[in-house]
Structure formats: C-alpha cells, structure tokens
Design a protein around this motif. Structure first.
Motif, short mmCIF file in Angstrom:
data_model
loop_
_atom_site.label_atom_id
_atom_site.label_comp_id
_atom_site.label_asym_id
_atom_site.label_seq_id
_atom_site.Cartn_x
_atom_site.Cartn_y
_atom_site.Cartn_z
N GLY A 51 76.54 31.94 -47.25
CA GLY A 51 76.46 33.21 -47.95
C GLY A 51 77.06 34.32 -47.11
O GLY A 51 77.12 34.21 -45.88
N GLY A 52 77.50 35.38 -47.78
CA GLY A 52 78.16 36.47 -47.05
C GLY A 52 79.36 35.93 -46.31
O GLY A 52 80.20 35.25 -46.88
N PHE A 53 79.41 36.21 -45.02
CA PHE A 53 80.51 35.72 -44.18
C PHE A 53 79.96 34.80 -43.08
O PHE A 53 80.49 34.75 -41.98
CB PHE A 53 81.30 36.89 -43.60
CG PHE A 53 81.93 37.73 -44.68
CD1 PHE A 53 82.97 37.22 -45.45
CD2 PHE A 53 81.46 39.00 -44.96
CE1 PHE A 53 83.53 37.97 -46.47
CE2 PHE A 53 82.02 39.76 -45.97
CZ PHE A 53 83.05 39.24 -46.73
N ARG A 54 78.90 34.06 -43.41
CA ARG A 54 78.26 33.15 -42.45
C ARG A 54 78.58 31.71 -42.79
O ARG A 54 78.57 31.31 -43.95
CB ARG A 54 76.75 33.35 -42.46
CG ARG A 54 76.33 34.71 -41.91
CD ARG A 54 74.84 34.86 -41.82
NE ARG A 54 74.21 33.83 -41.00
CZ ARG A 54 74.18 33.81 -39.67
NH1 ARG A 54 74.78 34.77 -38.98
NH2 ARG A 54 73.57 32.85 -39.01
N LEU A 55 78.86 30.94 -41.72
CA LEU A 55 79.11 29.51 -41.85
C LEU A 55 78.24 28.75 -40.86
O LEU A 55 78.06 29.20 -39.73
CB LEU A 55 80.58 29.19 -41.56
CG LEU A 55 81.65 29.82 -42.44
CD1 LEU A 55 83.04 29.49 -41.90
CD2 LEU A 55 81.49 29.35 -43.89
N ALA A 56 77.72 27.60 -41.30
CA ALA A 56 77.05 26.67 -40.40
C ALA A 56 78.10 25.65 -39.98
O ALA A 56 78.83 25.12 -40.82
CB ALA A 56 75.90 25.98 -41.10
N LEU A 57 78.18 25.40 -38.68
CA LEU A 57 79.24 24.54 -38.15
C LEU A 57 78.66 23.45 -37.25
O LEU A 57 77.66 23.66 -36.57
CB LEU A 57 80.21 25.37 -37.31
CG LEU A 57 80.83 26.56 -38.03
CD1 LEU A 57 81.43 27.52 -37.03
CD2 LEU A 57 81.87 26.08 -39.00
N ARG A 58 79.33 22.30 -37.26
CA ARG A 58 79.04 21.24 -36.30
C ARG A 58 80.37 20.89 -35.65
O ARG A 58 81.38 20.75 -36.32
CB ARG A 58 78.45 20.01 -36.99
CG ARG A 58 78.12 18.89 -35.98
CD ARG A 58 77.53 17.69 -36.68
NE ARG A 58 76.29 18.03 -37.33
CZ ARG A 58 75.08 17.61 -36.95
NH1 ARG A 58 74.99 16.82 -35.90
NH2 ARG A 58 74.02 17.98 -37.59
N PHE A 59 80.32 20.75 -34.32
CA PHE A 59 81.52 20.45 -33.55
C PHE A 59 81.52 19.00 -33.08
O PHE A 59 80.47 18.35 -33.05
CB PHE A 59 81.62 21.39 -32.34
CG PHE A 59 81.89 22.82 -32.71
CD1 PHE A 59 83.18 23.30 -32.81
CD2 PHE A 59 80.83 23.70 -32.95
CE1 PHE A 59 83.43 24.62 -33.15
CE2 PHE A 59 81.07 25.02 -33.29
CZ PHE A 59 82.38 25.49 -33.39
N SER A 60 82.68 18.53 -32.67
CA SER A 60 82.84 17.14 -32.25
C SER A 60 82.05 16.77 -31.00
O SER A 60 81.80 15.60 -30.76
CB SER A 60 84.33 16.82 -32.03
OG SER A 60 84.88 17.69 -31.06
N ASP A 61 81.60 17.76 -30.22
CA ASP A 61 80.79 17.48 -29.04
C ASP A 61 79.30 17.41 -29.37
O ASP A 61 78.46 17.27 -28.49
CB ASP A 61 81.04 18.50 -27.94
CG ASP A 61 80.55 19.90 -28.29
OD1 ASP A 61 80.23 20.16 -29.48
OD2 ASP A 61 80.49 20.74 -27.39
N GLY A 62 78.95 17.53 -30.66
CA GLY A 62 77.56 17.47 -31.10
C GLY A 62 76.89 18.82 -31.20
O GLY A 62 75.77 18.92 -31.71
#
Length: 91
Positions: free
Chosen positions: A14-25
């Motif tokens: 929502g808004g300009f927020r993102l949940a992210l997961r990276f390759s290093d965990g």
C-alpha cells in the motif's frame, strides 16, 4: 568485497511501501516515498500508486513497467543501515 544480492520476492503493502526478500535471506519492508518525492522523469509516473504497485522482479532487480529500476545492492545496503532488514527464519 561487495556481496551481490538480488531481490527474490516483492509484495506491495500500500502507498509506496514494499515488502522485500533478498537472496541472502534478509527481508523487510521499505517506504519508497522519499524516492517518489525526489522525482525525476522516470520516477514521476510512479506517483500513480497503481503503477507503483505493478512492480516486478527482473533478474533480481525491482523494475516497473515504464523501465525504471532500483539497484538491489544499494537498496539492500540502504535498508540494512536503516534497520529495516531481518534474517528470514529457515523454511
């Protein structure tokens, strides 16, 4: 030596927020409002939240339909220094 990390999952919050997961965990959420406010010709269209929400991962990089992308390594470092990342639990 710089570690190469890629984005492996993204969820629009929502808004300009993102949940992210990276390759290093590492995982966390980031508010891109400051980036949107700074603007620029490629960022300006992303002020439309519907367009912002259409982000995809292209070869480990956050990418939007207008061609704008965000460097994964720089994003990871920014989120790490801001305390926005945690290590994901083993699955």
């Amino acid at each position: 030596m710089m570690m190469i990390v890629k984005v492996v999952s993204v969820t629009y919050l929502g808004g300009f927020r993102l949940a992210l997961r990276f390759s290093d965990g590492a995982c966390g959420s980031h508010d891109f409002s400051a980036m949107i406010e700074r603007g620029g010709s490629m960022v300006q269209p992303l002020r439309d939240e519907q367009l912002f929400a259409s982000v995809i991962i292209d070869r480990g990089i956050l990418t939007w339909p207008n061609g704008f992308d965000v460097d994964s390594i720089a994003l990871h470092e920014r989120m790490l220094s801001a305390g926005e990342l945690t290590q994901a639990a083993a699955e």
